[in-house]
Design a protein around this motif. Structure first.
Motif, mmCIF file in Angstrom:
data_model
loop_
_atom_site.group_PDB
_atom_site.id
_atom_site.type_symbol
_atom_site.label_atom_id
_atom_site.label_comp_id
_atom_site.label_asym_id
_atom_site.label_seq_id
_atom_site.Cartn_x
_atom_site.Cartn_y
_atom_site.Cartn_z
ATOM 1 N N SER A 81 6.880 16.495 -19.342
ATOM 2 C CA SER A 81 7.981 15.248 -18.674
ATOM 3 C C SER A 81 8.792 15.498 -18.832
ATOM 4 O O SER A 81 9.121 15.152 -17.836
ATOM 5 C CB SER A 81 7.715 14.150 -20.251
ATOM 6 O OG SER A 81 6.296 13.906 -20.247
ATOM 7 N N ASN A 82 9.697 16.591 -19.085
ATOM 8 C CA ASN A 82 11.398 16.892 -18.454
ATOM 9 C C ASN A 82 11.549 17.537 -16.914
ATOM 10 O O ASN A 82 12.056 16.967 -16.857
ATOM 11 C CB ASN A 82 11.805 17.442 -19.276
ATOM 12 C CG ASN A 82 11.615 16.646 -20.641
ATOM 13 O OD1 ASN A 82 11.913 15.426 -20.985
ATOM 14 N ND2 ASN A 82 12.284 17.098 -21.956
ATOM 15 N N LEU A 141 16.066 15.609 -23.935
ATOM 16 C CA LEU A 141 15.846 15.316 -22.564
ATOM 17 C C LEU A 141 17.268 15.943 -21.964
ATOM 18 O O LEU A 141 17.623 16.349 -21.161
ATOM 19 C CB LEU A 141 15.232 13.427 -22.429
ATOM 20 C CG LEU A 141 15.823 13.175 -20.986
ATOM 21 C CD1 LEU A 141 14.571 14.542 -19.728
ATOM 22 C CD2 LEU A 141 15.089 12.605 -20.524
ATOM 23 N N PRO A 145 9.776 9.501 -16.746
ATOM 24 C CA PRO A 145 8.200 10.418 -15.947
ATOM 25 C C PRO A 145 6.816 10.800 -15.501
ATOM 26 O O PRO A 145 5.777 11.257 -14.597
ATOM 27 C CB PRO A 145 8.271 11.109 -17.434
ATOM 28 C CG PRO A 145 9.547 10.237 -17.967
ATOM 29 C CD PRO A 145 10.264 9.479 -17.127
ATOM 30 N N THR A 170 9.275 13.232 -23.275
ATOM 31 C CA THR A 170 10.623 14.297 -23.254
ATOM 32 C C THR A 170 11.628 14.834 -24.497
ATOM 33 O O THR A 170 12.452 15.217 -24.321
ATOM 34 C CB THR A 170 11.398 12.441 -22.166
ATOM 35 O OG1 THR A 170 11.468 11.498 -23.231
ATOM 36 C CG2 THR A 170 11.189 12.672 -21.058
ATOM 37 N N GLY A 220 14.293 7.767 -19.272
ATOM 38 C CA GLY A 220 13.106 9.216 -19.897
ATOM 39 C C GLY A 220 12.278 8.981 -20.548
ATOM 40 O O GLY A 220 12.719 9.011 -22.118
#
Length: 258
Positions: A220-221, A29, A115, A198, A86
């Motif tokens: 997700s990131n 991440l 996320p 992440t 995260g």
């Protein structure tokens, strides 16, 4: 030893200040965020939260006990625009509202995101109602994430998983493996693909996947970075990959490289 006078100025934080809470075992991440937020006019502070070496429902829920302390490790004098937690699956198990409340126990910030919340916001922005999903998780973790999207009105008719619980292994799943899995679900009757976790290496496959599938590919990131930028006005890299990044707030429309 002589003592000499000095003057105090402003901190070297720039015009935007972001906080990022990263899992102890996450190796991906922070690297992605350095690429997505390269501006010198932005401060990005990170804190670590204790997390399990394996992703299970129990280890994810345990983070609720330590989130406030992790948030409290940010510099007390910093004035945050937004703080991101995260972990997609951790948010699913703990609950987004509870995550925000726990983070706010440790740090003062006008906005908290994660996320899962960011992915739902991205789906609504892009009018996505049918989502294909790729996860590294075991079934006991993947299925609740699927249900979380469906509870938000976004169906997930296509879901594939690597079935991997070990975080160190997740961080080392190759981009080619991620790409192959994304193509498998993306070629089905879905509006977009979501690459969940992440710790997965996703940033370098998004553009190629979108070109092949001709539909949005979210991770997700990427959604977390996008949502934090939306909430704060922080400048994103003009090279941020994916259709999602074309949807920026007006104050981000003139982003430039650092």
């Amino acid at each position: 030893m002589d003592t000499i006078p000095f003057t105090l100025g402003t901190p070297a934080s720039g015009h935007h200040t972001l906080g990022l809470i990263v899992l102890k075992f996450d190796e991906t991440l922070e690297q992605d965020f350095r690429r997505l937020f390269p501006s010198r006019d932005l401060a990005l502070y990170t804190s670590r939260v204790p997390s399990g070496a394996e992703v299970t429902t129990d280890t994810l829920q345990e983070m609720s006990q330590t989130l406030p302390a992790s948030a409290a490790l940010f510099p007390p004098a910093a004035r945050f625009d937004v703080v991101g937690y995260g972990c997609t699956s951790g948010t699913t198990m703990i609950g987004a509202a509870k995550v925000a409340a726990l983070v706010e126990q440790g740090v003062s910030t006008p906005a908290v995101t994660d996320p899962l919340t960011a992915a739902i916001a991205a789906c609504r922005t892009l009018n996505i109602t049918r989502l294909g999903m790729v996860t590294p998780y075991v079934a006991e973790v993947s299925l609740p994430v699927q249900r979380a999207f469906e509870a938000a009105g976004i169906s997930v008719p296509a879901l594939v998983s690597f079935g991997e619980a070990g975080e160190e292994n997740v961080a080392r799943i190759t981009a080619e493996s991620v790409k192959s899995a994304a193509l498998k679900v993306g070629q089905q009757a879905v509006d977009a693909v979501f690459l969940s976790c992440t710790n997965l290496q996703t940033l370098d496959v998004v553009a190629d996947l979108e070109a092949t599938l001709t539909k949005p590919v979210l991770s997700s990131n990427s959604v977390l970075a996008w949502h934090m930028a939306q909430l704060s006005g922080a400048p994103l890299s003009p090279e941020a990959p994916g259709q999602l990044f074309a949807h920026r707030s007006a104050k981000n429309a003139t982003n430039v490289a650092p």
